[in-house]
Write a protein that holds these residues in place. Sequence first.
Motif, PDB file in Angstrom:
ATOM      1  N   GLY A   4       0.860  -1.079   0.213  1.00 23.85           N
ATOM      2  CA  GLY A   4       0.171  -0.076  -0.157  1.00 23.85           C
ATOM      3  C   GLY A   4       0.686   1.250   0.084  1.00 23.85           C
ATOM      4  N   SER A   5       2.081   1.317  -0.290  1.00 20.14           N
ATOM      5  CA  SER A   5       3.030   2.243  -0.378  1.00 20.14           C
ATOM      6  C   SER A   5       2.814   2.976  -1.764  1.00 20.14           C
ATOM      7  N   VAL A   6       1.705   4.069  -1.851  1.00 17.89           N
ATOM      8  CA  VAL A   6       1.266   4.521  -2.920  1.00 17.89           C
ATOM      9  C   VAL A   6       1.151   6.031  -2.580  1.00 17.89           C
ATOM     10  N   ARG A   7       1.290   6.812  -3.708  1.00 19.64           N
ATOM     11  CA  ARG A   7       1.152   8.368  -3.259  1.00 19.64           C
ATOM     12  C   ARG A   7      -0.166   8.629  -4.462  1.00 19.64           C
ATOM     13  N   ARG A   8      -1.138   9.459  -4.037  1.00 12.72           N
ATOM     14  CA  ARG A   8      -2.207   9.792  -4.937  1.00 12.72           C
ATOM     15  C   ARG A   8      -2.003  11.397  -5.206  1.00 12.72           C
ATOM     16  N   PHE A   9      -2.346  11.522  -6.463  1.00 14.97           N
ATOM     17  CA  PHE A   9      -2.289  12.977  -7.098  1.00 14.97           C
ATOM     18  C   PHE A   9      -3.716  13.429  -7.706  1.00 14.97           C
ATOM     19  N   LEU A  10      -3.973  14.489  -8.047  1.00 12.18           N
ATOM     20  CA  LEU A  10      -5.315  15.048  -8.439  1.00 12.18           C
ATOM     21  C   LEU A  10      -6.530  14.531  -7.722  1.00 12.18           C
ATOM     22  N   GLY A  11      -6.088  14.684  -6.477  1.00 12.15           N
ATOM     23  CA  GLY A  11      -7.637  14.316  -5.523  1.00 12.15           C
ATOM     24  C   GLY A  11      -7.605  12.982  -5.304  1.00 12.15           C
ATOM     25  N   GLY A  12      -6.700  12.074  -5.583  1.00  8.93           N
ATOM     26  CA  GLY A  12      -6.742  10.785  -5.286  1.00  8.93           C
ATOM     27  C   GLY A  12      -7.267   9.610  -6.668  1.00  8.93           C
ATOM     28  N   SER A  13      -7.480  10.548  -7.721  1.00 13.09           N
ATOM     29  CA  SER A  13      -7.785   9.868  -9.057  1.00 13.09           C
ATOM     30  C   SER A  13      -6.619   9.291  -9.677  1.00 13.09           C
ATOM     31  N   LEU A  14      -5.358   9.881  -9.308  1.00 11.04           N
ATOM     32  CA  LEU A  14      -4.213   9.130 -10.071  1.00 11.04           C
ATOM     33  C   LEU A  14      -3.319   8.588  -9.001  1.00 11.04           C
ATOM     34  N   THR A  15      -2.849   7.190  -9.018  1.00 12.26           N
ATOM     35  CA  THR A  15      -2.246   6.699  -7.903  1.00 12.26           C
ATOM     36  C   THR A  15      -0.848   6.455  -8.601  1.00 12.26           C
ATOM     37  N   VAL A  16      -0.051   6.620  -7.821  1.00 14.50           N
ATOM     38  CA  VAL A  16       1.339   6.237  -8.287  1.00 14.50           C
ATOM     39  C   VAL A  16       2.244   5.407  -7.189  1.00 14.50           C
ATOM     40  N   PRO A  17       3.011   4.275  -7.441  1.00 15.71           N
ATOM     41  CA  PRO A  17       3.705   3.613  -6.427  1.00 15.71           C
ATOM     42  C   PRO A  17       4.473   4.653  -5.722  1.00 15.71           C
ATOM     43  N   PHE A  18       4.969   4.558  -4.559  1.00 13.15           N
ATOM     44  CA  PHE A  18       5.721   5.643  -3.732  1.00 13.15           C
ATOM     45  C   PHE A  18       7.101   5.540  -4.302  1.00 13.15           C
ATOM     46  N   TYR A  19       7.580   4.433  -4.779  1.00 16.54           N
ATOM     47  CA  TYR A  19       9.177   4.330  -5.161  1.00 16.54           C
ATOM     48  C   TYR A  19       9.256   4.949  -6.654  1.00 16.54           C
ATOM     49  N   LEU A  20       8.425   5.393  -7.365  1.00 17.12           N
ATOM     50  CA  LEU A  20       8.441   6.092  -8.442  1.00 17.12           C
ATOM     51  C   LEU A  20       8.412   7.619  -8.275  1.00 17.12           C
ATOM     52  N   THR A  21       8.234   8.185  -7.161  1.00 19.36           N
ATOM     53  CA  THR A  21       8.347   9.498  -6.610  1.00 19.36           C
ATOM     54  C   THR A  21       9.596  10.058  -6.831  1.00 19.36           C
ATOM     55  N   GLY A  22      10.740   9.246  -6.609  1.00 12.05           N
ATOM     56  CA  GLY A  22      11.987   9.755  -6.787  1.00 12.05           C
ATOM     57  C   GLY A  22      12.309   9.688  -8.259  1.00 12.05           C
ATOM     58  N   TRP A  23      13.147  10.643  -8.839  1.00  8.35           N
ATOM     59  CA  TRP A  23      13.509  10.931 -10.119  1.00  8.35           C
ATOM     60  C   TRP A  23      14.494   9.765 -10.535  1.00  8.35           C
ATOM     61  N   GLN A  24      15.058   9.191  -9.663  1.00  4.97           N
ATOM     62  CA  GLN A  24      15.874   7.904 -10.324  1.00  4.97           C
ATOM     63  C   GLN A  24      15.230   6.701 -10.656  1.00  4.97           C
ATOM     64  N   ASP A  25      14.284   6.573  -9.617  1.00  5.99           N
ATOM     65  CA  ASP A  25      13.561   5.344  -9.671  1.00  5.99           C
ATOM     66  C   ASP A  25      12.378   5.446 -10.873  1.00  5.99           C
ATOM     67  N   ALA A  26      11.919   6.756 -10.997  1.00  8.01           N
ATOM     68  CA  ALA A  26      11.255   7.031 -12.232  1.00  8.01           C
ATOM     69  C   ALA A  26      11.983   6.652 -13.672  1.00  8.01           C
TER      70      ALA A  26
END
Length: 323
Positions: A4-26
């Motif tokens: 459940g390590s996710v991060r939500r954007f746009l009011g929860g309509s866009l869910t992104v895994p937390f590890y992709l918030t770092g630019w190296q992982d992305a």
Amino acid sequence: VKDGSVRRFLGGSLTVPFYLTGWQDALSLILGVLLLLMLCFEPLVHCWNAGGNIFSVTCDTFNFRPVYSALSFVCTYVYFALLLDLVVLSTRVAAFSLVCGLLLTEVGLYVFALLAVILSTASAVSCVGGVAGRFAGIPQGAYSLFKANFRINVTESVRELESAPLALAVVFALLMFSVIFLSNVLIAQMRCSYARVYGSMVGFARLERMRIIMATMPSISCSRWQAFLASLRLDERLEFIDGDVGLAGGVQILEPSSLHAVTAEKIHRFGGSSAPTMAWPKEEAAQVVTDRFDRLEKLLDKKWRARVPGSDQRVSRTSRQSS
């Protein structure tokens, strides 16, 4: 994702895994996708055994060479962007890279302001009668103004506006505004930002190195870690000098004795047993005499410097000449 390590954007309509918030992982994910796409458009796969050559990269059935070239171009840039993690090997280079990253915001503001001025000027020039050629429309005019701002084909652009003095005056005003005003504002902003952030960048570079070390630690096997600890020999006592054994738990680095000269002994040694029942002897009298001599020496040095102005400069100059 499973945890459940996710991060939500746009009011929860866009869910992104937390590890992709770092630019190296992305960028690592993007690089993996690009490599898979390159494999799909690989010329060796499409031209296998063409003309009797199993390693042929040219054949009539392969029509995706522009796509493969574009993927290779982007993939190469992404790969070298990921190599920026190697700057942590040098604290100075890491601090410089962090400063560059922070100053990119100032460059982005400059580019945004320049594009806004160019777009407005191109829209105004396209409304002037008698304008043709490079400035006939907004896209062509914006492209010509952008090249003129960087000294590309300036003469040809000016000649095409000789029949429209109003448009020519507007273009001259744009060039003066962008070259003189915006460029100097960018220089001033970058200078102030650099002076503000560089003092803390060395510390941030060390923190970034620690973060990378902490992120790498879980991937190291236990046996390899134990072998690394054994190679450090932290349980062995370190020697200050030959025969002077100190404490354990450190890493000894040898240096020339003249690098950090010590004129007064900082370590007080006592012979005999270290048992709590046998206290060490007190040498208060010797300590008081030593403190008095130290204070007297500092007082004489202070009086000498106050009595003879510029003695520090002469002493330093004499030491440099003798060296």
